[in-house]
Motif scaffolding. Sequence first.
Motif, PDB file in Angstrom:
ATOM      1  N   GLU A   1      17.493  28.265 -31.259  1.00 45.46           N
ATOM      2  CA  GLU A   1      18.202  27.014 -31.032  1.00 45.46           C
ATOM      3  C   GLU A   1      18.146  26.640 -29.563  1.00 45.46           C
ATOM      4  OE1 GLU A   1      22.258  27.374 -32.179  1.00 45.46           O
ATOM      5  OE2 GLU A   1      22.576  29.254 -31.106  1.00 45.46           O
ATOM      6  N   SER A   2      18.195  25.341 -29.313  1.00 39.65           N
ATOM      7  CA  SER A   2      18.213  24.812 -27.953  1.00 39.65           C
ATOM      8  C   SER A   2      18.923  23.475 -27.980  1.00 39.65           C
ATOM      9  CB  SER A   2      16.780  24.641 -27.421  1.00 39.65           C
ATOM     10  OG  SER A   2      16.778  23.907 -26.210  1.00 39.65           O
ATOM     11  N   ASP A   3      19.626  23.170 -26.886  1.00 43.23           N
ATOM     12  CA  ASP A   3      20.348  21.902 -26.809  1.00 43.23           C
ATOM     13  C   ASP A   3      19.457  20.756 -26.347  1.00 43.23           C
ATOM     14  OD1 ASP A   3      19.947  22.543 -24.193  1.00 43.23           O
ATOM     15  OD2 ASP A   3      22.059  22.618 -23.621  1.00 43.23           O
TER      16      ASP A   3
ATOM     17  N   THR B   1      17.218  21.169 -23.717  1.00 43.74           N
ATOM     18  CA  THR B   1      16.805  21.398 -22.330  1.00 43.74           C
ATOM     19  C   THR B   1      15.582  22.291 -22.238  1.00 43.74           C
ATOM     20  OG1 THR B   1      18.313  23.285 -22.120  1.00 43.74           O
ATOM     21  CG2 THR B   1      19.167  21.117 -21.488  1.00 43.74           C
ATOM     22  N   GLN B   2      15.140  22.879 -23.365  1.00 47.47           N
ATOM     23  CA  GLN B   2      13.981  23.757 -23.379  1.00 47.47           C
ATOM     24  C   GLN B   2      13.016  23.338 -24.474  1.00 47.47           C
ATOM     25  OE1 GLN B   2      16.161  27.558 -23.892  1.00 47.47           O
ATOM     26  NE2 GLN B   2      15.041  28.262 -22.099  1.00 47.47           N
TER      27      GLN B   2
ATOM     28  N   LYS C   1      10.508  24.197 -27.519  1.00 48.73           N
ATOM     29  CA  LYS C   1      10.571  25.204 -28.579  1.00 48.73           C
ATOM     30  C   LYS C   1       9.753  26.430 -28.199  1.00 48.73           C
ATOM     31  CE  LYS C   1      10.125  23.703 -32.758  1.00 48.73           C
ATOM     32  NZ  LYS C   1       9.530  23.209 -34.032  1.00 48.73           N
TER      33      LYS C   1
ATOM     34  N   VAL D   1      11.680  28.654 -25.905  1.00 51.34           N
ATOM     35  CA  VAL D   1      12.752  29.367 -26.616  1.00 51.34           C
ATOM     36  C   VAL D   1      12.179  30.597 -27.315  1.00 51.34           C
ATOM     37  CG1 VAL D   1      14.487  29.221 -28.440  1.00 51.34           C
ATOM     38  CG2 VAL D   1      14.097  27.260 -26.940  1.00 51.34           C
TER      39      VAL D   1
ATOM     40  N   SER E   1      11.415  33.317 -24.854  1.00 52.58           N
ATOM     41  CA  SER E   1      12.678  33.939 -24.440  1.00 52.58           C
ATOM     42  C   SER E   1      13.152  34.955 -25.471  1.00 52.58           C
ATOM     43  CB  SER E   1      13.754  32.873 -24.225  1.00 52.58           C
ATOM     44  OG  SER E   1      13.411  32.000 -23.174  1.00 52.58           O
TER      45      SER E   1
END
Length: 316
Positions: free
Chosen positions: A199-201, A203-204, A206, A209, A212
Amino acid sequence: MTKYYIKTIIIGFLLACSLSLSGCGKEDKALEIKKVGNYKVYYPNAKETDIVSDYVNIDEEDTDTIINELIIKLKEGNYSDAKAAVIPADVEYATYTLEADILTVTFDDNYLNLKGMKEVLKRAAIVFTLIQVDEVDYVRFQVNGKALTIDKEEIGDMSEDTFRDLIGDDADTVVDEQAKIYYADSTGKKLRSLNVHIESDGTQMKEEVIISKIIEGPKGTDKLGYYRTINPATRINRVAINNKVCYIDFSEDFLERRDGVSEDVVIYSIVNSLTELNTVNQVRITVNGEVKEIFNEYANLGGFLERNYDIISYGE
């Protein structure tokens, strides 16, 4: 980290439309430039995480003069959000030719010292700057009179569409889904896939993410039999997508291999995870902006890496 975002070049669009009932296509560009009296110079920002632009005034109508002025600006540096020039000081710009709508720009061998994502961003910045000229629809790069070739692949005529993957709003899209991520198995010589919630808001990207999550490693007691592949101290410096190649730049910590995990497993945990996405066919890895020819003893990071099916374990 901010996605590499390039705004589409539209200079005085509404103004041009209001000045002519015949439309506001490229035939009106000369008029709108004359009225507005400026161009944009595109360049990577100081952290090389984005491409931004500054306005410059070129009060000329002659095409050759405009092209030369823009190239001078690309070599000068000292932009508002970066000091380094788009065309480095050691790269000699030899000449250009304009035939039909194709602008061919020739550099010396030092251009080939630009590698990975840094080269892609600088090349995109040059192209976006030069195609503002009314007579230019495409830009072609040559090195010492021969077509620019990167990893044995000839780079042809470039336009906005060449860098379409660097344009857009993927980084502004909220991510909340399952992704298939590859971790090491108990032997450290094979990969096992695991469905992981990402999940990401917005700001990143996919892709960032997912990387990461690989660095973070599998979490929870239900993840037994899956093991981290990358040194957890590794930082992601930047990520970009262009022509379905995912360019990743890591900190130096990436080169510190985890005990019991093979080099191939480290590399292909990244490559196989990212190529599960329909946006990625190949991966290019750099460390602090440099292409490392070897990872530890033998794994080659110099080229474009493709999916490796042979390293996947399908057992329990």
